[in-house]
Scaffold this active site. Structure first.
Site, PDB file in Angstrom:
ATOM      1  N   ASN A 259      42.715 -38.763  13.562  1.00 55.09           N
ATOM      2  CA  ASN A 259      41.715 -37.953  13.148  1.00 55.09           C
ATOM      3  C   ASN A 259      42.021 -36.731  13.080  1.00 55.09           C
ATOM      4  OD1 ASN A 259      39.235 -36.661  13.159  1.00 55.09           O
ATOM      5  ND2 ASN A 259      38.337 -37.052  15.092  1.00 55.09           N
ATOM      6  N   TRP A 260      42.182 -36.045  11.701  1.00 57.80           N
ATOM      7  CA  TRP A 260      42.698 -34.760  11.677  1.00 57.80           C
ATOM      8  C   TRP A 260      41.567 -33.555  11.761  1.00 57.80           C
ATOM      9  CZ3 TRP A 260      45.966 -34.849   6.296  1.00 57.80           C
ATOM     10  CH2 TRP A 260      47.358 -35.746   6.496  1.00 57.80           C
ATOM     11  N   LYS A 261      40.463 -34.212  11.931  1.00 57.41           N
ATOM     12  CA  LYS A 261      39.327 -33.119  12.194  1.00 57.41           C
ATOM     13  C   LYS A 261      39.312 -32.070  10.921  1.00 57.41           C
ATOM     14  CE  LYS A 261      39.346 -34.183  16.882  1.00 57.41           C
ATOM     15  NZ  LYS A 261      39.020 -33.585  18.327  1.00 57.41           N
TER      16      LYS A 261
ATOM     17  N   HIS B 169      31.373 -39.657  16.380  1.00 60.34           N
ATOM     18  CA  HIS B 169      32.392 -38.843  17.319  1.00 60.34           C
ATOM     19  C   HIS B 169      31.813 -37.823  18.304  1.00 60.34           C
ATOM     20  CE1 HIS B 169      35.689 -35.893  18.141  1.00 60.34           C
ATOM     21  NE2 HIS B 169      36.433 -37.027  18.099  1.00 60.34           N
TER      22      HIS B 169
ATOM     23  N   GLU C 198      31.954 -34.701  18.593  1.00 59.34           N
ATOM     24  CA  GLU C 198      31.634 -33.525  18.075  1.00 59.34           C
ATOM     25  C   GLU C 198      30.638 -33.410  17.100  1.00 59.34           C
ATOM     26  OE1 GLU C 198      35.887 -33.057  16.749  1.00 59.34           O
ATOM     27  OE2 GLU C 198      36.576 -32.735  18.802  1.00 59.34           O
TER      28      GLU C 198
ATOM     29  N   GLU D 248      35.965 -42.731  24.122  1.00 60.38           N
ATOM     30  CA  GLU D 248      36.521 -41.461  24.188  1.00 60.38           C
ATOM     31  C   GLU D 248      35.773 -40.396  25.044  1.00 60.38           C
ATOM     32  OE1 GLU D 248      38.620 -40.348  20.360  1.00 60.38           O
ATOM     33  OE2 GLU D 248      36.599 -39.740  20.171  1.00 60.38           O
TER      34      GLU D 248
ATOM     35  N   GLY E 144      40.917 -33.111  23.551  1.00 58.18           N
ATOM     36  CA  GLY E 144      41.421 -31.921  23.247  1.00 58.18           C
ATOM     37  C   GLY E 144      41.533 -30.931  24.657  1.00 58.18           C
TER      38      GLY E 144
ATOM     39  N   SER F  29      43.219 -36.711  24.427  1.00 55.70           N
ATOM     40  CA  SER F  29      44.489 -36.246  24.795  1.00 55.70           C
ATOM     41  C   SER F  29      45.444 -37.307  24.980  1.00 55.70           C
ATOM     42  CB  SER F  29      44.480 -35.259  26.044  1.00 55.70           C
ATOM     43  OG  SER F  29      43.350 -34.274  26.019  1.00 55.70           O
TER      44      SER F  29
ATOM     45  N   GLY G  47      43.490 -37.301  18.233  1.00 52.53           N
ATOM     46  CA  GLY G  47      43.185 -35.841  17.467  1.00 52.53           C
ATOM     47  C   GLY G  47      44.298 -34.957  17.347  1.00 52.53           C
ATOM     48  N   GLY G  48      44.546 -34.313  18.491  1.00 48.09           N
ATOM     49  CA  GLY G  48      45.721 -33.270  18.252  1.00 48.09           C
ATOM     50  C   GLY G  48      47.000 -33.716  17.889  1.00 48.09           C
TER      51      GLY G  48
HETATM   52  C1  PEP Z   1      39.495 -37.010  19.323  1.00 52.90           C
HETATM   53  O1  PEP Z   1      38.832 -35.882  19.097  1.00 52.90           O
HETATM   54  O2  PEP Z   1      39.113 -38.238  18.843  1.00 52.90           O
HETATM   55  C2  PEP Z   1      40.496 -36.961  20.164  1.00 52.90           C
HETATM   56  C3  PEP Z   1      40.956 -38.190  20.715  1.00 52.90           C
HETATM   57  O3  PEP Z   1      41.274 -35.708  20.288  1.00 52.90           O
HETATM   58  P1  PEP Z   1      42.531 -35.210  21.092  1.00 52.90           P
HETATM   59  O4  PEP Z   1      43.435 -36.370  20.929  1.00 52.90           O
HETATM   60  O5  PEP Z   1      42.667 -33.846  20.563  1.00 52.90           O
HETATM   61  O6  PEP Z   1      41.982 -35.365  22.536  1.00 52.90           O
END
Ligand code: PEP
Length: 253
Positions: free
Chosen positions: A9-11, A98, A100, A170, A176, A216, A237-238
């Site tokens: 997920n590049w956001k 999600h 967010e 999640e 994050g 993470s 994500g990241g």
């Molecule tokens: C996400 O936002 O779906 C996620 C898992 O982010 P991160 O891997 O950066 O914690």
């Protein structure tokens, strides 16, 4: 056997050229690896980069996902993107619910259910995110929260439609933050979600649904998370913004 899935997920990250470079590096590195046949890699870029990502899609292991979709079919909804539009671009998956979107854009379980319906109607596979916030975890309410999200977001579906859905657990406190759920914490909730699915739809259906972990996740912890019996991959994500890290996770099964 259910699929092993790693979805990036590049956001709201990357410009056009950066997205192109990242996709090139991911594909270059993916081509050097021999992935097990049941592994699926999904990249979910921002809407403007869906088309360039689709150029790399294949029917076997590399697929494309959107990060959001409208809960409405079509019409005067400025700024929204419909499931029919995604279908017409042959997009395979779409993230829904999600944390967010729930926290910043007021997405509720009801909206999630409506978006899931739009996606299924247009032949896309929803990746439905659930998970508790820190205060809920500290109050030991994670089971109750996740149960409500799963029931209200998905339990209106019949078994045939449910089988098109991927669930991502999640824990919001792990997204994050660099703070990952332990494999035991993650497995406990994944098993709980599968039990909820089994109670409603039976074991055979529940055992076909891929449940991903997100929060993470990185190459250094993916192996032990993915080794858990009810964890079928990750929503990343990241670490999906660096080809090397993303491929490190894809090859962690
Ligand atoms: C996400 O936002 O779906 C996620 C898992 O982010 P991160 O891997 O950066 O914690």
């Amino acid at each position: 056997m259910r699929k092993h899935i790693v979805a990036g997920n590049w956001k709201m990250n990357n410009t056009f050229n950066e997205a192109d470079d990242l996709l090139n590096s991911i594909m270059e590195q993916l081509e050097e690896k021999e992935l097990p046949r049941d592994t699926q890699v999904i990249v979910c870029p921002p809407f403007p980069f869906l088309e360039m990502t689709s150029d790399y899609a294949n029917d076997s292991y590399f697929m494309v996902g959107a990060q959001n979709v409208s809960d409405q079919e079509k019409g005067a909804y400025t700024g929204e993107v419909s499931a029919a539009m995604l279908e017409s671009m042959e997009i395979d998956y779409c993230i829904v619910g999600h944390s967010e979107r729930r926290a910043y854009y007021g997405e509720t379980n009801k909206t999630v259910a409506a978006k899931v319906d739009q996606l299924l109607k247009h032949g896309l596979k929803p990746i439905v995110c659930v998970g508790e916030v820190l205060e809920e975890r500290e109050a030991n309410r994670q089971f109750e929260v996740v149960k409500q999200q799963v029931e209200e977001g998905l339990f209106h579906l019949d078994a045939e439609h449910l089988q098109q859905v991927v669930i991502a657990y999640e824990p919001v406190w792990a997204i994050g933050t660099g703070k990952t759920a332990t494999p035991e914490q993650a497995q406990e909730i994944h098993h709980y979600i599968r039990t909820l699915l089994a109670q409603k739809y039976g074991d055979a259906v529940a055992n076909e649904i891929s449940i991903l972990y997100g929060g993470s996740c990185k190459p250094s912890n993916a192996k032990e998370l993915f080794a858990c019996p009810d964890i079928d991959g990750g929503l990343i994500g990241g670490a999906s913004l660096k080809a090397e890290d993303f491929i490190g996770i894809v090859t962690a099964f």
